[in-house]
Design a protein around this motif. Sequence first.
Motif, short mmCIF file in Angstrom:
data_model
loop_
_atom_site.label_atom_id
_atom_site.label_comp_id
_atom_site.label_asym_id
_atom_site.label_seq_id
_atom_site.Cartn_x
_atom_site.Cartn_y
_atom_site.Cartn_z
N ILE A 17 9.46 7.55 10.94
CA ILE A 17 9.80 7.70 9.52
C ILE A 17 9.70 9.16 9.08
CG2 ILE A 17 7.53 7.19 8.51
CD1 ILE A 17 9.30 5.39 6.50
N THR A 18 8.79 9.92 9.69
CA THR A 18 8.67 11.34 9.38
C THR A 18 9.93 12.09 9.79
OG1 THR A 18 6.27 11.27 9.59
CG2 THR A 18 7.32 13.43 9.78
N ALA A 19 10.41 11.84 11.00
CA ALA A 19 11.62 12.52 11.49
C ALA A 19 12.84 12.13 10.66
CB ALA A 19 11.85 12.20 12.96
N ALA A 20 12.95 10.86 10.29
CA ALA A 20 14.08 10.42 9.46
C ALA A 20 13.98 11.02 8.07
CB ALA A 20 14.11 8.89 9.39
N LEU A 34 16.60 13.68 5.83
CA LEU A 34 17.19 13.30 4.54
C LEU A 34 16.55 13.99 3.33
CD1 LEU A 34 17.32 9.46 5.23
CD2 LEU A 34 19.25 11.06 5.32
N ARG A 35 15.53 14.77 3.53
CA ARG A 35 14.72 15.25 2.41
C ARG A 35 15.42 16.20 1.44
NH1 ARG A 35 10.06 19.37 4.23
NH2 ARG A 35 11.39 21.18 4.42
N GLY A 36 16.60 16.68 1.73
CA GLY A 36 17.33 17.55 0.83
C GLY A 36 18.00 16.80 -0.31
N ARG A 37 17.86 15.50 -0.35
CA ARG A 37 18.49 14.68 -1.39
C ARG A 37 17.66 14.71 -2.67
NH1 ARG A 37 23.11 12.28 0.94
NH2 ARG A 37 23.04 13.07 3.06
N ILE A 54 26.52 10.88 4.22
CA ILE A 54 26.05 9.93 3.21
C ILE A 54 26.25 10.63 1.87
CG2 ILE A 54 24.04 8.72 2.31
CD1 ILE A 54 23.00 8.55 5.20
N THR A 55 27.12 10.06 1.04
CA THR A 55 27.47 10.72 -0.22
C THR A 55 26.43 10.53 -1.31
OG1 THR A 55 28.77 8.80 -0.88
CG2 THR A 55 29.95 10.56 0.26
N GLU A 56 25.70 9.43 -1.27
CA GLU A 56 24.71 9.15 -2.30
C GLU A 56 23.55 10.14 -2.22
OE1 GLU A 56 27.05 5.54 -1.54
OE2 GLU A 56 26.00 6.94 -0.25
N GLN A 57 23.02 10.53 -3.37
CA GLN A 57 21.92 11.50 -3.43
C GLN A 57 20.55 10.85 -3.52
OE1 GLN A 57 21.85 14.97 -3.14
NE2 GLN A 57 23.84 14.44 -2.29
N ARG A 58 20.52 9.55 -3.71
CA ARG A 58 19.24 8.81 -3.76
C ARG A 58 19.28 7.77 -2.64
NH1 ARG A 58 17.11 10.35 -8.74
NH2 ARG A 58 18.68 11.01 -10.22
N ILE A 59 18.31 7.90 -1.74
CA ILE A 59 18.33 7.09 -0.52
C ILE A 59 17.03 6.30 -0.38
CG2 ILE A 59 18.41 7.17 2.01
CD1 ILE A 59 20.13 9.68 1.75
N ARG A 85 0.85 -1.19 0.00
CA ARG A 85 0.00 0.00 0.00
C ARG A 85 0.89 1.25 0.00
NH1 ARG A 85 -3.42 -3.24 -1.01
NH2 ARG A 85 -5.20 -3.82 0.24
N ILE A 86 0.34 2.32 -0.57
CA ILE A 86 1.03 3.61 -0.51
C ILE A 86 0.26 4.49 0.47
CG2 ILE A 86 -0.19 4.57 -2.50
CD1 ILE A 86 2.55 5.98 -3.17
N HIS A 87 1.00 5.22 1.31
CA HIS A 87 0.40 6.05 2.35
C HIS A 87 0.99 7.46 2.25
CE1 HIS A 87 -0.76 2.26 4.37
NE2 HIS A 87 0.44 1.86 3.98
N ARG A 88 0.19 8.44 2.60
CA ARG A 88 0.68 9.81 2.67
C ARG A 88 0.80 10.20 4.14
NH1 ARG A 88 -0.67 15.09 -0.69
NH2 ARG A 88 0.49 16.51 0.64
N LYS A 89 1.94 10.76 4.49
CA LYS A 89 2.18 11.23 5.85
C LYS A 89 2.76 12.63 5.73
CE LYS A 89 2.64 10.77 10.30
NZ LYS A 89 1.49 10.82 11.14
N GLY A 90 1.98 13.62 6.10
CA GLY A 90 2.46 15.00 5.97
C GLY A 90 2.76 15.32 4.53
N GLY A 91 3.99 15.71 4.24
CA GLY A 91 4.37 16.12 2.89
C GLY A 91 5.10 15.05 2.09
N PHE A 92 5.01 13.79 2.49
CA PHE A 92 5.69 12.75 1.73
C PHE A 92 4.86 11.47 1.72
CE2 PHE A 92 6.88 11.75 6.01
CZ PHE A 92 7.15 10.40 6.03
N TYR A 93 5.28 10.53 0.91
CA TYR A 93 4.60 9.24 0.79
C TYR A 93 5.55 8.13 1.22
CZ TYR A 93 1.12 11.62 -2.05
OH TYR A 93 0.14 12.47 -2.48
#
Length: 185
Positions: free
Chosen positions: A163-166, A170-173, A145-150, A37-45
């Motif tokens: 998961i929201t705090a994590a 990381l959301r600047g990637r 973390i050097t990779e830009q896709r996480i 399932r896909i879920h929305r939490k705040g501003g991300f999925y």
Amino acid sequence: MPKKVRKGRKVRMDEWDKPTLGWKKRERFCNMQPKVRIHRKGGFYYISLFASTKDGMPFDEIKNSGECAEAISSAATELILSMVRPDDEWCIVTTPKRRHFTEYHFATDICKKIARGLNIKFYESAIQCLNKTRINPEFHLLRPITEQRIILFDDICTTGSTITAAYELLRGRKQVLCIVGINNH
């Protein structure tokens, strides 16, 4: 004598003085049948692979089972490969180890298996929790973390605060793909 009312419901007079258990911890289960399932939490999925059920294995047993870790990592690897082509720009991290009492760490085991299956780097213990609160955790990145896709993995999502705090950390990637093993909403 007036009827006693609790929590907006009527209580029989002969039951009003029975002791109550208060908040009772509900046993949580999962039958380990895939339910993506896909879920929305705040501003991300985020995408969950399994869901809590009324019967099946208790979560405590699941979190100590290598077989369940294998089932979740296989489902996650298959899902990720159907969505993206992991390469050198990709890595996987897990949410911090909190409330962790044994040597075996379920989420770490799953992430190691996913990383091997995708041939990407796994950053073990990359995120640290600075406080002990479950609702508003504060996380800190321990190593660069050097990779830009996480790929961000959380084993069990109940409130979504971990998961929201994590994700916020990381959301600047370029891309953060959030995967949850078992959704417990």
